[in-house]
Design an enzyme around this catalytic site. Structure first.
Site, PDB file in Angstrom:
ATOM      1  N   HIS A  70       0.827  -1.216   0.000  1.00  0.00           N
ATOM      2  CA  HIS A  70       0.000   0.000   0.000  1.00  0.00           C
ATOM      3  C   HIS A  70       0.858   1.261   0.000  1.00  0.00           C
ATOM      4  O   HIS A  70       0.399   2.303   0.459  1.00  0.00           O
ATOM      5  CB  HIS A  70      -0.926  -0.009   1.228  1.00  0.00           C
ATOM      6  CG  HIS A  70      -1.916  -1.130   1.199  1.00  0.00           C
ATOM      7  ND1 HIS A  70      -1.879  -2.184   2.078  1.00  0.00           N
ATOM      8  CD2 HIS A  70      -2.954  -1.368   0.366  1.00  0.00           C
ATOM      9  CE1 HIS A  70      -2.867  -3.029   1.792  1.00  0.00           C
ATOM     10  NE2 HIS A  70      -3.531  -2.558   0.758  1.00  0.00           N
ATOM     11  N   HIS A  71       2.087   1.155  -0.502  1.00  0.00           N
ATOM     12  CA  HIS A  71       2.904   2.372  -0.527  1.00  0.00           C
ATOM     13  C   HIS A  71       2.318   3.403  -1.471  1.00  0.00           C
ATOM     14  O   HIS A  71       2.652   4.574  -1.396  1.00  0.00           O
ATOM     15  CB  HIS A  71       4.367   2.052  -0.910  1.00  0.00           C
ATOM     16  CG  HIS A  71       4.538   1.688  -2.346  1.00  0.00           C
ATOM     17  ND1 HIS A  71       4.100   0.481  -2.868  1.00  0.00           N
ATOM     18  CD2 HIS A  71       5.060   2.357  -3.391  1.00  0.00           C
ATOM     19  CE1 HIS A  71       4.362   0.449  -4.160  1.00  0.00           C
ATOM     20  NE2 HIS A  71       4.953   1.581  -4.502  1.00  0.00           N
ATOM     21  N   LYS A 100       6.639  -4.309 -10.641  1.00  0.00           N
ATOM     22  CA  LYS A 100       6.356  -3.965 -12.033  1.00  0.00           C
ATOM     23  C   LYS A 100       5.899  -2.506 -12.147  1.00  0.00           C
ATOM     24  O   LYS A 100       6.406  -1.741 -12.957  1.00  0.00           O
ATOM     25  CB  LYS A 100       5.232  -4.901 -12.510  1.00  0.00           C
ATOM     26  CG  LYS A 100       4.924  -4.881 -13.956  1.00  0.00           C
ATOM     27  CD  LYS A 100       3.730  -5.786 -14.276  1.00  0.00           C
ATOM     28  CE  LYS A 100       3.925  -7.235 -13.874  1.00  0.00           C
ATOM     29  NZ  LYS A 100       2.903  -8.127 -14.445  1.00  0.00           N
ATOM     30  N   LYS A 112      -3.196  -8.835  -6.654  1.00  0.00           N
ATOM     31  CA  LYS A 112      -3.579  -9.897  -7.603  1.00  0.00           C
ATOM     32  C   LYS A 112      -4.764 -10.656  -7.025  1.00  0.00           C
ATOM     33  O   LYS A 112      -4.917 -10.742  -5.799  1.00  0.00           O
ATOM     34  CB  LYS A 112      -2.419 -10.871  -7.823  1.00  0.00           C
ATOM     35  CG  LYS A 112      -2.497 -11.598  -9.132  1.00  0.00           C
ATOM     36  CD  LYS A 112      -2.026 -10.692 -10.245  1.00  0.00           C
ATOM     37  CE  LYS A 112      -1.875 -11.385 -11.570  1.00  0.00           C
ATOM     38  NZ  LYS A 112      -1.087 -10.539 -12.474  1.00  0.00           N
ATOM     39  N   SER A 369      -3.383  -0.071 -18.555  1.00  0.00           N
ATOM     40  CA  SER A 369      -4.437  -0.047 -17.529  1.00  0.00           C
ATOM     41  C   SER A 369      -4.423   1.295 -16.797  1.00  0.00           C
ATOM     42  O   SER A 369      -5.472   1.850 -16.454  1.00  0.00           O
ATOM     43  CB  SER A 369      -4.215  -1.157 -16.500  1.00  0.00           C
ATOM     44  OG  SER A 369      -4.750  -2.374 -16.952  1.00  0.00           O
TER      45      SER A 369
HETATM   46  N1  GLU Z   1      -2.579  -9.126 -15.268  1.00  0.00           N
HETATM   47  C1  GLU Z   1      -1.719  -8.167 -15.888  1.00  0.00           C
HETATM   48  C2  GLU Z   1      -0.328  -8.235 -15.284  1.00  0.00           C
HETATM   49  O1  GLU Z   1       0.072  -9.230 -14.732  1.00  0.00           O
HETATM   50  C3  GLU Z   1      -2.309  -6.773 -15.922  1.00  0.00           C
HETATM   51  C4  GLU Z   1      -2.510  -6.085 -14.620  1.00  0.00           C
HETATM   52  C5  GLU Z   1      -3.268  -4.774 -14.712  1.00  0.00           C
HETATM   53  O2  GLU Z   1      -3.481  -4.285 -15.790  1.00  0.00           O
HETATM   54  O3  GLU Z   1      -3.631  -4.279 -13.650  1.00  0.00           O
HETATM   55  O4  GLU Z   1       0.458  -7.337 -15.410  1.00  0.00           O
END
Ligand code: GLU
Length: 478
Positions: A70-71, A100, A112, A369
């Site tokens: 939650h940073h 990422k 996730k 996204s």
């Molecule tokens: N599931 C994708 C990933 O592993 C997209 C995640 C997203 O767009 O929030 O990067």
């Protein structure tokens, strides 16, 4: 100091692998152990079960949502629909999302989700029921919302599932102006964004192109710079694999091998994506494709064929100590999350390969996204306000230049110069810029410290530093 529960995860687990990569990179940073533990740990792990009606009875569905860090808010990450999904996997994938997002400067924490089903075993209305109920369970616990946690597609889910989530959230939150920003990867008609579907594959292809364009690095591998003529094997013909092949081919590479779970095909002169795709669609398998020189019933054999670049675009744990010695590629581009185990990765690095790490390589999806989320919060499509203004300004300029110089452009030249940017063009430009900039950012980290062994370690160092700065700015760590 006591080890955190997360760090104590078994070394053979996927989350354990991610922690192992993290610990290895952390030695190149100077952050206190407590801060590193906070960054590494999964903050919230919500495991839940709910019943759905099936036939004459009920079935209980296992599901998870993990918010790793939650940073930054909201947290962000896809929902995996898979029979194989488990808590360890969702934790690992959530952690990878944190790193990422940090690498590509997307201002989200990582998250996730997982629903333990094989979508193929359910009717569309059962899938809708499961997805809507999953969303309601998240709403009940405040685990979803445009400022809280924003799901997206992942393995086994797509636009359809995202539209069910958006509709359920909006229905349960009447009057919430930003409700549609609760999920990304939606269809365009439901305020999705142009280019999101292709984004991960396009990003992978840009990452590979950037890598092979650096003459100095290619020389070390004994390869010529540039994608033209490079032989590529791709594992996975899903959304990511399909678009990776499409864009790599457009950029000049030759895709010589395609692997799927039923087997693999190979042709040293190249395979046509559309022909393979249509063959699989009509027969249910890539095997038996007339354009293949060789085929393998064992998909793993496909990965071991001759090529310059290998792109695992399926699931985790594909390159392990069991097969790594047989891999011939000099460049591995991790389009999937976690396809290479830590010991196999170390083996490849020792051999001199370049490993483009998942947390950077497949970040195109979450980058777009982010653009979709921004579009939803601003309630206006990119380019809507300025496209025509830009075209008029360009037209005036062309007219003046033509008048002054006496040179007139032909109609193709005129429309190329005058044209204002569409939403898709803006999205692709933002994606390309992000992927190129981030590649050089992590490569620079590696170049600046000769002890840093490869791009994954460099990527972890860079993202750990960024997350650490966020915590320090919150005043939690002085
Ligand atoms: N599931 C994708 C990933 O592993 C997209 C995640 C997203 O767009 O929030 O990067």
């Amino acid at each position: 100091m006591a080890k955190s529960i997360d760090a104590a995860h078994s070394e053979t687990s996927f989350f354990g692998d991610v922690c192992q990569f993290f610990d290895h990179a952390a030695q190149f940073t100077s952050h206190p152990e407590g801060l590193l533990d906070q960054i590494k740990s999964c903050n919230s792990v919500y495991r839940f079960r709910f019943p759905i009606r099936r036939g004459n009875g009920f079935e209980v569905i296992d599901a998870w949502r993990v918010e790793h860090s939650h940073h930054k808010s909201p947290t962000k990450g896809g929902i995996r629909y898979s029979e194989m999904v488990n808590e360890d996997e969702v934790m690992a994938l959530a952690a990878l999302m944190t790193y990422k997002c940090a690498i590509v400067n997307v201002p989200f924490g990582g998250a996730k989700g997982g629903i333990k089903i094989n979508s193929k075993d359910y009717t569309i209305s059962e899938l809708e029921n499961i997805t809507r109920r999953y969303t309601v369970e998240l709403i009940k616990k405040n685990f979803i919302g445009p400022a809280i946690d924003v799901p997206a597609p992942d393995y086994g889910s797509g636009e359809r599932e995202m539209s069910w989530i958006a509709d359920t959230y909006q229905t349960m939150n009447p009057g919430q102006l930003d409700a549609l920003g609760c999920v990304t990867g939606k269809p365009i008609a439901l305020h999705g964004i142009a280019g999101r579907k292709e984004a991960t594959g396009r990003g992978v292809a840009i990452a590979v192109r950037e890598c092979v364009d650096i003459a100095e690095d290619m020389k070390k591998l004994g390869l010529t710079p540039g994608l033209s003529g490079k032989r590529v094997i791709v594992q996975g013909l899903g959304n990511v694999g399909y678009h990776t092949i499409k864009f790599l081919t457009e950029f000049g590479a030759t895709v010589v091998g395609i692997c799927e779970y039923e087997g693999a095909i190979y042709n040293s002169n190249g395979l046509s994506l559309d022909e393979v795709f249509n063959h699989r669609k009509s027969t249910g398998s890539i095997l038996g494709f007339s354009g293949a020189q060789k085929e393998f019933k064992n998909t793993a054999e496909g990965l071991e064929q001759d090529c310059d670049i290998l792109v695992p675009a399926a699931l985790e744990n594909q390159i392990t100590m069991n097969n790594v010695a047989n891999i011939k590629a000099k460049i591995i581009a991790e389009a999937a999350n976690g396809p290479t185990t830590p010991d196999a990765a170390a083996f490849l690095i020792k051999r001199g390969c370049i490993l483009i790490p998942d947390m950077y390589c497949n970040a195109g999806g979450v980058t777009v996204s982010y653009f979709e989320w921004l579009k939803n919060l601003s309630h206006v499509a990119f380019g809507r306000m300025d496209k025509r203004y830009e075209e008029n300004a360009n037209l005036n300029l062309v007219n003046v230049v033509e008048k002054i110089t006496g040179v007139s452009l032909d109609s193709a030249q005129r429309s190329m110069i005058i044209k204002g940017a569409s939403e898709l063009e803006l999205v692709n430009s933002g994606l390309e810029d992000t992927m190129i900039r981030s590649y050089h950012e992590i490569r620079d980290v590696q170049m600046n410290n000769p002890k840093i062994d490869g791009l994954r370690t460099a990527a972890f160092v860079s993202s750990i530093d960024k997350v650490a700065v966020s915590y320090m700015n919150m005043g939690i760590w002085p």
